[in-house]
Design an enzyme around this catalytic site. Structure first.
Site, PDB file in Angstrom:
ATOM      1  N   ARG A 107     113.755  83.066  32.929  1.00 33.93           N
ATOM      2  CA  ARG A 107     114.447  81.791  33.045  1.00 33.93           C
ATOM      3  C   ARG A 107     114.704  81.457  34.521  1.00 33.93           C
ATOM      4  NH1 ARG A 107     120.131  83.896  30.419  1.00 33.93           N
ATOM      5  NH2 ARG A 107     121.078  84.704  32.325  1.00 33.93           N
TER       6      ARG A 107
ATOM      7  N   CYS B   1     112.296  75.018  41.118  1.00 38.12           N
ATOM      8  CA  CYS B   1     112.930  74.728  42.393  1.00 38.12           C
ATOM      9  C   CYS B   1     113.715  73.440  42.243  1.00 38.12           C
ATOM     10  CB  CYS B   1     111.892  74.587  43.504  1.00 38.12           C
ATOM     11  SG  CYS B   1     112.618  73.943  45.035  1.00 38.12           S
TER      12      CYS B   1
ATOM     13  N   GLU C 139     124.211  78.485  34.343  1.00 41.20           N
ATOM     14  CA  GLU C 139     124.545  79.481  35.360  1.00 41.20           C
ATOM     15  C   GLU C 139     123.850  79.194  36.692  1.00 41.20           C
ATOM     16  OE1 GLU C 139     123.787  83.288  33.517  1.00 41.20           O
ATOM     17  OE2 GLU C 139     125.744  83.300  32.552  1.00 41.20           O
TER      18      GLU C 139
ATOM     19  N   CYS D  70     115.147  79.381  47.624  1.00 37.59           N
ATOM     20  CA  CYS D  70     113.733  79.110  47.374  1.00 37.59           C
ATOM     21  C   CYS D  70     113.057  78.856  48.716  1.00 37.59           C
ATOM     22  CB  CYS D  70     113.583  77.905  46.447  1.00 37.59           C
ATOM     23  SG  CYS D  70     111.873  77.349  46.235  1.00 37.59           S
TER      24      CYS D  70
ATOM     25  N   GLU E 134     130.877  81.165  27.756  1.00 41.37           N
ATOM     26  CA  GLU E 134     130.290  82.365  27.154  1.00 41.37           C
ATOM     27  C   GLU E 134     131.333  83.469  27.237  1.00 41.37           C
ATOM     28  OE1 GLU E 134     126.488  83.500  28.718  1.00 41.37           O
ATOM     29  OE2 GLU E 134     125.709  81.447  28.711  1.00 41.37           O
TER      30      GLU E 134
END
Length: 644
Positions: free
Chosen positions: A103, A107, A142, A148, A300
């Site tokens: 996952r 970018c 998240e 990158c 969560e």
């Protein structure tokens, strides 16, 4: 308090959806989160949208009176998009495209990705704009700082630097690029931090700006999606779920334009025997509440043994499922969503356990969850109550970034200092806020400022004014070290805080894993570790001296009168009892009520409203504990919560 679950209808045969929804209703589940990883099912091919399966799932939940939080699926672009446009994939620090298959393979700065992300988000918003069942939206999943090294990111970083510095001459000056012949003569020479080097080898001024920019990428990406949703649904309630990750976003900026904070809460199931270990997630919860200084969600929540990219941990002990959810509520969460309803039997997360195991037979953990749902119904009377804190711990995002770039000494952790200072006060049953540098501190009586490494003039002025007006400030070693460019300030430490602290540092000793002794004037002795500032006083008085090494007899802890207030300076890092001693002294001086005799790992928080207040008492330990609060005898089983 509302209880929900994360649910993945696309992972299960449709025959289970109705059964699951019925059991959720019977159990007391009030909402579900859906679709945050489902792009391949929502858009099976380019421009071919299929919401029919999601419509069916939402209709089922609607019939049961269960609300839906929709996640935008931009965390996981589908294969067809990655194959057609490999330029959307992030590049690693070797400039090569990262492989897909996990996952987060996108970018955030890719113009092509943005175009497709806008389309799927807009399609979802328009499709569900009139749904009364969809009551909130979660952006992506998240989000971390956008580390990158693709061409889009490289170009954006250069433009970001041009906007900040204007000229190469100013950038070279700010970065001190004369070191190691690093001066730029053309903007095109500015590369990202390629090569996989230890970041401490790289220019710290450059690296702090790089982290700032990558954090801004995430903030801008969240705002980009929120704007799309609000253009279709003006009154939409929007959040994103965050966590403590390796590439931290700037929580305060990330949630500025969102409606509420959401956090993914996975407390440990392994309770350490070492008393110095701070394992409670109270510090995480108080930080999340402090971001917007209002109630928040857990998107969560721990439901079973955690295991995936690491070996499986212990399953939650009896009481943990219920107790940890109630702990979150006690610290300001008004909605707790458990991950996940059923443990996955496919994919990489099949050993990150949910409430129901692979057998599909509800067991002990599920029964405890059902008990939690029943108790949550009785907590509705406390909705709207708030945590009124007199103590704040200041958390500096930029100091965390900078300290992470240049390790100070072995064993040192900025977040550990936040935890120690927070726990020193929480240990005595007082509410504690963890706040950002931009927060208003005037309402507090005590502000703790551990290792405020990077200096911002506004923060200095704010702390001075706070002390002048009667507040108590607690400063520690490694404060005032760097300017806003992450370069060392040419003054004796704590530099800009020296007048406030009434002392200066003549030398320091990074002792790392070594230990020393600190002796207070009242005879109490404590172990110190990691760092020792050798202090000389100016206007401060000495509270404690070192009792070891060549600087034995030199001040280690001081107290300075500043205006109507007081300023402690802790020149070392130590065991928990050392911080607790300072906390008790500050609480006494400010006249704040606290509970001096609470057993270790018993947590007390107070939520108040105009109608009164309630104390939440939580035994965050694996043993039964008995104690007295204001004349009331209390006995709590492991991980049990009571309200008094």
């Amino acid at each position: 308090m509302r209880i929900g679950v994360d649910y993945y209808p696309e992972h299960w045969d449709e025959s289970l959806w109705e059964q699951d929804a019925e059991l959720m209703k019977k159990t007391g589940v009030r909402l579900v989160r859906l679709a945050e990883f489902a792009w391949c099912r929502l858009e099976p091919s380019d421009g071919d949208f299929d919401f029919s399966w999601l419509d069916k799932a939402i209709d089922i939940f609607s019939e049961k009176g269960i609300e839906v939080v929709l996640g935008t699926p931009t965390n996981c672009p589908p294969r067809w998009l990655c194959e057609a446009h490999p330029e959307i994939l992030p590049a690693g620090d070797n400039a090569e495209i990262n492989p897909i298959g996990i996952r987060g393979h996108r970018c955030l700065n890719s113009p092509v990705f943005r175009r497709y992300a806008e389309r799927i988000v807009r399609q979802m918003a328009e499709h569900y704009r009139d749904s009364s069942t969809v009551t909130a939206w979660q952006i992506d999943n998240e989000l971390e700082a956008n580390i990158c090294y693709c061409e889009s990111c490289n170009k954006k970083h250069i433009e970001w630097l041009k906007g900040k510095y204007g000229t190469l001459e100013e950038l070279n000056r700010a970065y001190g690029n004369v070191v190691w012949s690093g001066e730029y003569s053309a903007w095109e020479q500015i590369d990202p931090p390629y090569g996989g080097y230890n970041r401490a080898w790289l220019n710290p001024a450059y690296m702090l700006d790089y982290r700032r920019r990558t954090a801004e990428d995430v903030t801008e990406f969240a705002a980009f999606q929120a704007d799309i949703i609000r253009s279709v649904i003006p009154d939409a309630k929007i959040t994103t779920n965050t966590w403590f990750c390796s590439e931290m976003p700037d929580f305060y900026k990330l949630f500025e334009g969102l409606d509420f904070v959401s956090y993914d809460n996975y407390p440990t199931t392994i309770i350490p025997n070492e008393p110095e270990d701070i394992y409670t997630h109270a510090v995480h919860l108080d930080l999340m509440r402090g971001i917007k200084q209002q109630s928040f969600w857990i998107m969560e929540q721990l439901s079973g043994a955690m295991g995936c990219w690491m070996p499986m941990q212990k399953t939650p002990r009896p009481g943990m499922i219920k107790g940890y959810a109630l702990q979150a509520f006690a610290h300001g969460a008004d909605t707790v969503v458990h991950f996940r309803w059923r443990t996955a039997n496919i994919g990489a997360e099949m050993h990150w356990h949910g409430l129901i195991d692979h057998s599909n037979v509800p067991g002990r953990r599920f029964e405890e969850f059902a008990d939690l749902c029943r108790e949550a119904e009785n907590l509705t009377q406390y909705i709207g109550t708030e945590l009124d804190s007199k103590i704040a711990v200041l958390y500096s995002v930029e100091s965390e970034y900078a300290l992470g770039l240049q390790p100070q000494t072995e064993g040192f952790s900025y977040m550990e200092q936040i935890k120690l200072m927070h726990q020193a006060f929480a240990r005595f049953g007082v509410n504690v806020d963890i706040i950002g540098e931009s927060a208003d501190i005037s309402k507090y009586r005590i502000v703790c400022v551990p290792a405020l490494y990077v200096v911002h003039e506004d923060t200095v002025k704010k702390l001075c004014k706070f002390a002048e007006n009667g507040g108590t400030v607690i400063l520690t070693a490694r404060s005032g070290v760097k300017d806003e460019h992450n370069n060392c300030i040419m003054q004796q430490l704590p530099t800009v805080y020296a007048e406030l602290a009434g002392c200066h540092v003549s030398e320091y000793d990074p002792i790392g894993w070594g230990t020393g002794k600190v002796l207070f004037t009242d005879g109490e002795s404590f172990t110190c570790k990691q760092w020792c500032d050798i202090i000389e006083t100016d206007t401060a008085r000495v509270l404690a001296q070192y009792d070891s090494d060549f600087y034995a007899g030199s001040p280690a802890v001081t107290l300075n009168l500043y205006g109507k207030g007081e300023v402690y300076y802790l020149g070392t890092f130590g065991e928990r009892r050392l911080y607790e001693k300072l906390a008790r002294s500050a609480l006494d001086e400010q006249g704040i009520e606290y509970f001096p005799d609470l057993p270790m790992n018993v947590e007390v928080t107070t939520r108040s409203s105009e109608g009164g207040s309630v104390r939440f008492v939580f035994n965050n330990s694996k043993k039964e504990q008995s104690f007295n609060i204001n004349g009331e005898e209390i006995c709590l089983r492991p991980f049990e919560m009571k309200y008094i």
